[in-house]
Design a protein around this motif. Structure first.
Motif, mmCIF file in Angstrom:
data_model
loop_
_atom_site.group_PDB
_atom_site.id
_atom_site.type_symbol
_atom_site.label_atom_id
_atom_site.label_comp_id
_atom_site.label_asym_id
_atom_site.label_seq_id
_atom_site.Cartn_x
_atom_site.Cartn_y
_atom_site.Cartn_z
ATOM 1 N N GLY A 1 44.280 40.655 35.300
ATOM 2 C CA GLY A 1 44.882 41.692 36.027
ATOM 3 C C GLY A 1 46.211 42.125 36.008
ATOM 4 O O GLY A 1 47.184 40.788 35.214
ATOM 5 N N ALA A 2 46.395 43.535 35.784
ATOM 6 C CA ALA A 2 47.856 44.103 35.073
ATOM 7 C C ALA A 2 48.512 43.440 36.622
ATOM 8 O O ALA A 2 49.647 43.429 35.893
ATOM 9 C CB ALA A 2 47.592 45.406 35.469
ATOM 10 N N LEU A 3 48.198 43.399 37.747
ATOM 11 C CA LEU A 3 49.004 43.261 38.484
ATOM 12 C C LEU A 3 49.504 41.753 39.233
ATOM 13 O O LEU A 3 49.189 41.258 39.678
ATOM 14 C CB LEU A 3 48.508 43.963 39.877
ATOM 15 N N GLY A 4 48.988 40.577 37.678
ATOM 16 C CA GLY A 4 48.587 39.478 38.385
ATOM 17 C C GLY A 4 47.366 38.949 39.634
ATOM 18 O O GLY A 4 46.737 37.920 39.817
ATOM 19 N N ALA A 5 46.105 39.756 40.059
ATOM 20 C CA ALA A 5 45.372 39.601 40.473
ATOM 21 C C ALA A 5 44.126 39.594 39.721
ATOM 22 O O ALA A 5 44.089 39.673 38.359
ATOM 23 C CB ALA A 5 44.909 40.800 41.097
ATOM 24 N N ASP A 6 43.391 38.398 40.378
ATOM 25 C CA ASP A 6 41.944 38.069 39.615
ATOM 26 C C ASP A 6 41.165 38.693 40.404
ATOM 27 O O ASP A 6 40.080 38.697 38.421
ATOM 28 C CB ASP A 6 42.256 36.294 39.749
ATOM 29 N N TYR A 7 40.868 39.012 41.093
ATOM 30 C CA TYR A 7 40.181 39.791 41.245
ATOM 31 C C TYR A 7 40.429 40.540 42.431
ATOM 32 O O TYR A 7 41.395 40.631 42.918
ATOM 33 C CB TYR A 7 38.218 38.536 43.022
ATOM 34 N N VAL A 8 39.301 41.608 42.783
ATOM 35 C CA VAL A 8 39.260 42.778 44.105
ATOM 36 C C VAL A 8 38.110 42.878 44.443
ATOM 37 O O VAL A 8 37.264 41.887 43.965
ATOM 38 C CB VAL A 8 39.043 44.201 43.268
ATOM 39 N N VAL A 9 38.432 42.527 46.125
ATOM 40 C CA VAL A 9 37.158 41.832 46.894
ATOM 41 C C VAL A 9 37.522 43.378 48.325
ATOM 42 O O VAL A 9 38.367 44.317 48.115
ATOM 43 C CB VAL A 9 37.809 41.248 47.981
ATOM 44 N N THR A 10 36.282 43.272 48.417
ATOM 45 C CA THR A 10 36.010 44.320 49.507
ATOM 46 C C THR A 10 34.825 43.798 50.611
ATOM 47 O O THR A 10 34.205 43.220 50.423
ATOM 48 C CB THR A 10 35.308 45.668 48.933
ATOM 49 N N VAL A 11 33.794 44.509 51.125
ATOM 50 C CA VAL A 11 32.701 44.255 51.748
ATOM 51 C C VAL A 11 31.818 45.088 52.529
ATOM 52 O O VAL A 11 32.538 46.300 52.316
ATOM 53 C CB VAL A 11 33.145 43.396 52.971
ATOM 54 N N GLU A 12 30.621 45.054 51.916
ATOM 55 C CA GLU A 12 29.926 46.202 52.166
ATOM 56 C C GLU A 12 29.977 47.367 52.842
ATOM 57 O O GLU A 12 30.441 46.643 54.063
ATOM 58 C CB GLU A 12 27.879 45.798 52.177
ATOM 59 N N ALA B 1 42.317 31.897 43.710
ATOM 60 C CA ALA B 1 42.183 32.790 43.071
ATOM 61 C C ALA B 1 43.346 34.084 43.990
ATOM 62 O O ALA B 1 43.468 33.592 45.048
ATOM 63 C CB ALA B 1 40.643 33.777 42.939
ATOM 64 N N LYS B 2 43.740 35.032 43.859
ATOM 65 C CA LYS B 2 44.757 35.658 43.599
ATOM 66 C C LYS B 2 43.946 36.880 43.638
ATOM 67 O O LYS B 2 43.157 37.581 42.993
ATOM 68 C CB LYS B 2 45.973 35.916 43.089
ATOM 69 N N VAL B 3 43.588 38.111 44.905
ATOM 70 C CA VAL B 3 43.132 38.706 45.124
ATOM 71 C C VAL B 3 43.413 40.028 45.697
ATOM 72 O O VAL B 3 44.829 40.063 46.871
ATOM 73 C CB VAL B 3 41.755 38.549 46.111
ATOM 74 N N LEU B 4 43.173 41.153 45.290
ATOM 75 C CA LEU B 4 43.385 42.396 46.366
ATOM 76 C C LEU B 4 42.513 43.212 47.080
ATOM 77 O O LEU B 4 41.157 42.812 46.534
ATOM 78 C CB LEU B 4 43.329 43.945 45.175
ATOM 79 N N ILE B 5 42.875 43.453 48.021
ATOM 80 C CA ILE B 5 41.683 43.539 48.682
ATOM 81 C C ILE B 5 41.784 45.253 49.080
ATOM 82 O O ILE B 5 42.762 45.832 49.457
ATOM 83 C CB ILE B 5 41.554 42.998 50.657
ATOM 84 N N VAL B 6 40.572 45.801 48.748
ATOM 85 C CA VAL B 6 40.258 47.453 48.988
ATOM 86 C C VAL B 6 38.959 47.667 49.822
ATOM 87 O O VAL B 6 37.721 47.055 49.653
ATOM 88 C CB VAL B 6 40.260 48.164 47.247
ATOM 89 N N ASP B 7 39.460 48.849 50.820
ATOM 90 C CA ASP B 7 38.804 49.349 51.826
ATOM 91 C C ASP B 7 38.705 50.332 52.427
ATOM 92 O O ASP B 7 39.349 51.391 52.002
ATOM 93 C CB ASP B 7 38.282 48.228 53.091
ATOM 94 N N ASP B 8 37.375 51.138 52.920
ATOM 95 C CA ASP B 8 37.204 52.866 52.381
ATOM 96 C C ASP B 8 38.259 52.915 53.787
ATOM 97 O O ASP B 8 38.439 54.878 53.832
ATOM 98 C CB ASP B 8 35.697 53.138 52.635
ATOM 99 N N ARG C 1 44.311 33.487 47.971
ATOM 100 C CA ARG C 1 45.894 34.649 47.798
ATOM 101 C C ARG C 1 45.739 35.768 47.906
ATOM 102 O O ARG C 1 45.339 36.310 46.890
ATOM 103 C CB ARG C 1 46.869 33.936 47.465
ATOM 104 N N VAL C 2 45.819 36.533 49.194
ATOM 105 C CA VAL C 2 45.625 37.728 49.233
ATOM 106 C C VAL C 2 47.142 38.472 48.778
ATOM 107 O O VAL C 2 47.700 38.681 49.633
ATOM 108 C CB VAL C 2 45.120 38.540 50.447
ATOM 109 N N LEU C 3 47.026 39.155 48.214
ATOM 110 C CA LEU C 3 48.307 40.044 47.014
ATOM 111 C C LEU C 3 48.219 41.119 47.936
ATOM 112 O O LEU C 3 50.066 41.078 48.497
ATOM 113 C CB LEU C 3 48.375 40.377 45.657
ATOM 114 N N SER C 4 47.673 41.711 48.159
ATOM 115 C CA SER C 4 47.955 43.398 49.237
ATOM 116 C C SER C 4 46.840 43.454 49.385
ATOM 117 O O SER C 4 45.463 43.469 48.634
ATOM 118 C CB SER C 4 48.678 44.365 47.998
ATOM 119 N N VAL C 5 45.994 44.472 50.231
ATOM 120 C CA VAL C 5 45.997 45.522 50.919
ATOM 121 C C VAL C 5 45.773 47.214 50.602
ATOM 122 O O VAL C 5 46.905 47.497 51.425
ATOM 123 C CB VAL C 5 45.167 44.681 52.647
#
Lengths: 301, 301
Positions: free
Chosen positions: A147-158, A217-224, A245-249
């Protein structure tokens, strides 16, 4: 075949390989073996590719030095390109033909378009990079997950956040995790939470299989879309259950009202300022972080 | 800057542009303007790129001659690469650690992985190309929508088919359309159908906004899993309501049983032959179309 020709062919092959595996680390040894070339030739090739990508605003090649080092392609947009893409999106979303009964805006075609999803994933990667200093923990200079930003995952909800989140994850070279609205028997044991939707006041549920995320895990949250922020707040609570840990939304479109959201800190690509259904006027503008970048004479990246 | 250096830089820029816009037609005039190069240099560059891509099994550049002609990048895997990807997937899915209670296989991490989704989207594009002659109507030699297979859209139903379908659509250069399980107030008027799930016997619903598809569209259906085929049959009925024509159906994993599905004609990348929960044995094998390709001495593409 002359060496000039061979260089061009090698450059084409490397550029293609890097594009087909964004965010993935390639060692020089690996490239040398695959392309039957010396490391010094490859270094020259990579310099040429980097220059061409930067000149065309098509992304960047990042070099990690040292024994386990190598190169990876980060397709994040530059500041100018990101501003251009977001301005084009605002024009598109402000088209009054997108208005549907109830004052809603039809965004489905954009959200599920591979072209837009790809562009917007790269714009999200840029947006997240604006808070890079905050994101990259000092104790972790070279994240192993890629992860270029130190994140391990991107997380979203359907459902509608999935294409955006997938393309953001692809751009950053990390896996995507998708929370579901209901429990699935086919995914083993899962963690569920209930939350109150900020806009409708209804109780909703969200669940994630136990094995989807490891602890810490360090995560980034993305939603529409974000109105009151209840869904993202729910996702943050769910992350808490996993010890993540949520790094950013990052949000594609946040409404200007209510200005007080259930989530304090988020980055919006665009802001829906208002809809006048009677006069058929929709106003969508770039989010504050991007507006700040566009206003600056010196780009921050 | 010497001309050798300039050629390599141009090759890098063109390769990157083509990769960032798969399936999109670029005219030589457009590339000449953007890269400040002559058309004859560009033709040479494109020949070099095509050769490099083919040699590395990384896709192909297709030239459309004539006034409105140009080049487009089709990242579909070649037969060997497609077989390799599908074999790797079968090994991965046959891992007994993927077994969850009830005899289900945990596939979520693969389905939502950007790396797998990208690979599998390219494998689907190859799979669909096997029936290309059937797909491309003789009255329509150069589809205006850019669909390399004469398709105007890729269609799926939420949720787990979305990443695969998105990456397949991206690979073919066409938009994605996603049917929803419930009616959304935010998407204007919609068409809904009910259908009976082939495996559970329960009544399910599926809906699509009116404006998502125009009449007469040609579509490819992509989904992640098929047991009895009720969901795909439902999607086909929904397509019928829109006057759309289904060119082909692609499934990531179809079960061997029941062998009689509700859909006659589909292409499966993999087949789940059986699960022995007690002995913890899972058997997933390449689908018949791919197995046939792997068995042939001469590749069909």
């Amino acid at each position: 075949m002359g060496s000039r020709h061979r260089r061009a062919e090698r450059v084409a092959a490397i550029t293609a390989l890097l594009h087909q595996n964004p965010g993935r680390l390639f060692t020089l040894a690996e490239l040398a073996l695959r392309l039957d070339a010396s490391r010094s030739s490859l270094s020259e090739d990579l310099a040429v590719i980097r220059e061409a990508l930067r000149a065309q605003g098509l992304g960047d090649i990042v070099t990690t030095p040292g024994a386990g080092g190598g190169v990876r392609f980060i397709p994040a947009l530059g500041p100018e390109e990101a501003c251009r893409v977001v301005s084009a999106l605002c024009r598109e979303l402000s088209d009054p033909r997108r208005l549907v009964a109830g004052g809603y805006i039809y965004m489905t075609d954009i959200i599920f378009s591979p072209v837009w999803a790809s562009r917007l994933g790269r714009a999200f990667a840029f947006l997240f990079s604006l808070s890079r200093s905050r994101l990259t923990a000092p104790d972790r200079p070279a994240p192993p997950g890629g992860g270029a930003l130190g994140a391990d995952y991107v997380v979203t909800v359907e459902t509608k956040g999935i294409p955006l989140a997938l393309m953001t994850a692809r751009c950053l070279g990390v896996p995507l995790v998708v929370a579901r609205r209901d429990l699935r028997a086919t995914e083993g044991s899962a963690v569920s939470i209930s939350y109150v939707s900020g806009s409708t006041g209804r109780i909703q549920a969200m669940s994630l299989p136990r094995r989807a995320l490891e602890a810490g895990a360090k995560v980034l949250i993305v939603d529409d879309f974000m109105r009151a922020g209840g869904t993202v707040r729910g996702l943050m609570e769910l992350m808490g259950e996993f010890g993540a840990r949520v790094l950013s939304v990052g949000i594609l479109t946040a409404t200007a009202e209510p200005s007080q959201k259930l989530v304090d800190d988020y980055l919006a690509l665009t802001v829906l300022q208002g809809v006048d259904e009677r006069r058929r006027v929709v106003s969508v503008v770039p989010g504050p972080a991007l507006a700040a970048v566009a206003g600056r004479p010196e780009a921050p990246v």
